[in-house]
Every structure is written in C-alpha cells, then in structure tokens.
Scaffold this motif. Structure first.
Motif, PDB file in Angstrom:
ATOM      1  N   THR A  91       0.883  -1.292   0.115  1.00  0.00           N
ATOM      2  CA  THR A  91       0.137   0.076   0.014  1.00  0.00           C
ATOM      3  C   THR A  91       1.047   1.097  -0.012  1.00  0.00           C
ATOM      4  O   THR A  91       1.859   1.326   0.820  1.00  0.00           O
ATOM      5  CB  THR A  91      -1.008   0.014   1.316  1.00  0.00           C
ATOM      6  N   ASP A  95      -2.800   5.720  -2.165  1.00  0.00           N
ATOM      7  CA  ASP A  95      -3.750   4.813  -2.858  1.00  0.00           C
ATOM      8  C   ASP A  95      -5.215   5.119  -2.055  1.00  0.00           C
ATOM      9  O   ASP A  95      -5.232   5.457  -1.089  1.00  0.00           O
ATOM     10  CB  ASP A  95      -3.417   3.580  -2.092  1.00  0.00           C
ATOM     11  N   ILE A  97      -7.982   3.120  -1.191  1.00  0.00           N
ATOM     12  CA  ILE A  97      -8.287   1.700  -0.856  1.00  0.00           C
ATOM     13  C   ILE A  97      -9.875   1.482  -0.668  1.00  0.00           C
ATOM     14  O   ILE A  97     -10.590   2.424  -0.343  1.00  0.00           O
ATOM     15  CB  ILE A  97      -7.625   1.237   0.593  1.00  0.00           C
ATOM     16  N   GLU A 100     -13.688  -5.481  -0.912  1.00  0.00           N
ATOM     17  CA  GLU A 100     -14.845  -6.125  -1.684  1.00  0.00           C
ATOM     18  C   GLU A 100     -14.877  -7.291  -0.938  1.00  0.00           C
ATOM     19  O   GLU A 100     -13.811  -7.968  -0.699  1.00  0.00           O
ATOM     20  CB  GLU A 100     -14.447  -6.245  -3.056  1.00  0.00           C
ATOM     21  N   GLN A 123     -11.026  -8.745  -0.387  1.00  0.00           N
ATOM     22  CA  GLN A 123      -9.748  -8.029  -1.112  1.00  0.00           C
ATOM     23  C   GLN A 123      -9.972  -6.597  -0.911  1.00  0.00           C
ATOM     24  O   GLN A 123     -10.910  -5.787  -1.346  1.00  0.00           O
ATOM     25  CB  GLN A 123     -10.170  -8.458  -2.667  1.00  0.00           C
ATOM     26  N   LYS A 125      -8.329  -3.345  -2.256  1.00  0.00           N
ATOM     27  CA  LYS A 125      -8.110  -3.009  -3.694  1.00  0.00           C
ATOM     28  C   LYS A 125      -7.604  -1.509  -3.643  1.00  0.00           C
ATOM     29  O   LYS A 125      -8.228  -0.608  -3.157  1.00  0.00           O
ATOM     30  CB  LYS A 125      -8.634  -3.244  -4.772  1.00  0.00           C
ATOM     31  N   ASN A 126      -6.647  -1.132  -4.485  1.00  0.00           N
ATOM     32  CA  ASN A 126      -6.286   0.426  -4.770  1.00  0.00           C
ATOM     33  C   ASN A 126      -6.983   0.825  -5.972  1.00  0.00           C
ATOM     34  O   ASN A 126      -7.829   0.180  -6.477  1.00  0.00           O
ATOM     35  CB  ASN A 126      -4.907   0.781  -4.897  1.00  0.00           C
ATOM     36  N   GLY A 129      -7.041  -1.208  -9.041  1.00  0.00           N
ATOM     37  CA  GLY A 129      -7.578  -2.575  -8.997  1.00  0.00           C
ATOM     38  C   GLY A 129      -6.602  -3.489  -8.755  1.00  0.00           C
ATOM     39  O   GLY A 129      -6.559  -4.578  -8.514  1.00  0.00           O
ATOM     40  N   ASP A 130      -5.370  -3.133  -8.067  1.00  0.00           N
ATOM     41  CA  ASP A 130      -4.481  -3.827  -7.596  1.00  0.00           C
ATOM     42  C   ASP A 130      -4.674  -4.423  -6.144  1.00  0.00           C
ATOM     43  O   ASP A 130      -5.208  -3.546  -5.422  1.00  0.00           O
ATOM     44  CB  ASP A 130      -3.139  -3.149  -7.383  1.00  0.00           C
ATOM     45  N   VAL A 131      -4.627  -5.772  -6.020  1.00  0.00           N
ATOM     46  CA  VAL A 131      -5.109  -6.389  -4.541  1.00  0.00           C
ATOM     47  C   VAL A 131      -4.025  -6.006  -3.863  1.00  0.00           C
ATOM     48  O   VAL A 131      -2.855  -6.431  -3.952  1.00  0.00           O
ATOM     49  CB  VAL A 131      -5.248  -7.646  -4.752  1.00  0.00           C
TER      50      VAL A 131
END
Length: 147
Positions: A91, A95, A97, A100, A123, A125-126, A129-131
């Motif tokens: 992170t 970001d 955040i 989900e 999950q 995510k930023n 869409g990066d986990v």
C-alpha cells in the motif's frame, strides 16, 4: 444490521474509498511497525523489494477493518473466529483503498442453534484494481429470531 437470515453464499459487499496519507503511514509505522521502509521516505527508496515508502501491512489491515464495519454491518459486530491474510502488493501513500467482500460459506453451529460461522473472502484494492490485501475470515453471525 444484517443477521444470518439476511446472508447467502455468493453475496457481495463493497466499501467506500479511503485515501491513505503520508502522515498516517508514518504515524502508524512509528507507533506499531517501525521499520525503515515504513518510516523513512529516503531510506525506503533503497529497499530491494519495496523501492519506496510502503504502509505497514498491519496498517492496511486496520483500514480494511474500518471499511468492513461500514459495508458489512453484522448485527452484534464482526466477531472473528479465524482469519488468514496476505499482502500481495504494498500500500502506497495516495492509494485510494476500497474493500470487496464475498461470502463463500455458511456453517451452522452444531451446538448453538442461534448462530453460524460465516466465511468470507476480502480483497482490499487500490484505485488501479491492484489487490493490496486478501483474506479469508470466519465470523460468528447470529440469527434474528434469537434477538
């Protein structure tokens, strides 16, 4: 507030966005995870994995917890019984955040008829869409009829 009767396998929940700031990354790290890749902007650039300042995974976890409580309002609270988690990507400051959540299992208690164990995958995510965090968590959820 959600009770056991309101939940089904496959249900999805999504939180609002939360933007992480430099000030809070440094404050959290100095207080709870004082490693240079979390506390020193310049020295973090030299780190072979992070190559820059990264928020503590525990900080990401704490933000995730906050967002869970807002988007997944379980009656009597998110009473955890087990969790596993990974931080696939760091992170970063700035970001945005969001969380989900998907319910993957509901297991009635064998000894207490007023509850079940609900398993869900989260999950964090930023904005790209990066986990940043993925976890599988089990919580105790109560039936409405025993309120």
């Amino acid at each position: 507030m959600l009770y056991l009767e309101d939940l089904n396998i496959g249900d999805h929940f999504q939180s609002r966005e939360y933007e992480i700031t430099l000030e809070e990354v440094l404050e959290f790290a100095h207080k709870y995870d004082p490693q240079v890749f979390h506390t020193d902007v310049e020295k973090a650039k030299e780190h072979p994995i992070f190559q820059g300042l990264a928020a503590s995974g525990w900080h990401t976890s704490a933000i995730t917890m906050r967002l869970w409580t807002e988007c997944f309002p379980i009656a009597k609270g998110l009473i955890g019984s087990e969790s596993s988690l990974r931080w696939p990507k760091p992170t970063r400051v700035g970001d945005k955040i969001h969380v989900e959540v998907e319910i993957v299992a509901i297991t009635p208690s064998r000894t207490k008829i007023d509850r079940a164990i609900v398993t869900y995958v989260t999950q964090a995510k930023n904005q790209y869409g990066d986990v940043l965090l993925i976890s599988t968590t089990k919580i105790v959820v109560f039936k409405r009829e025993f309120e």
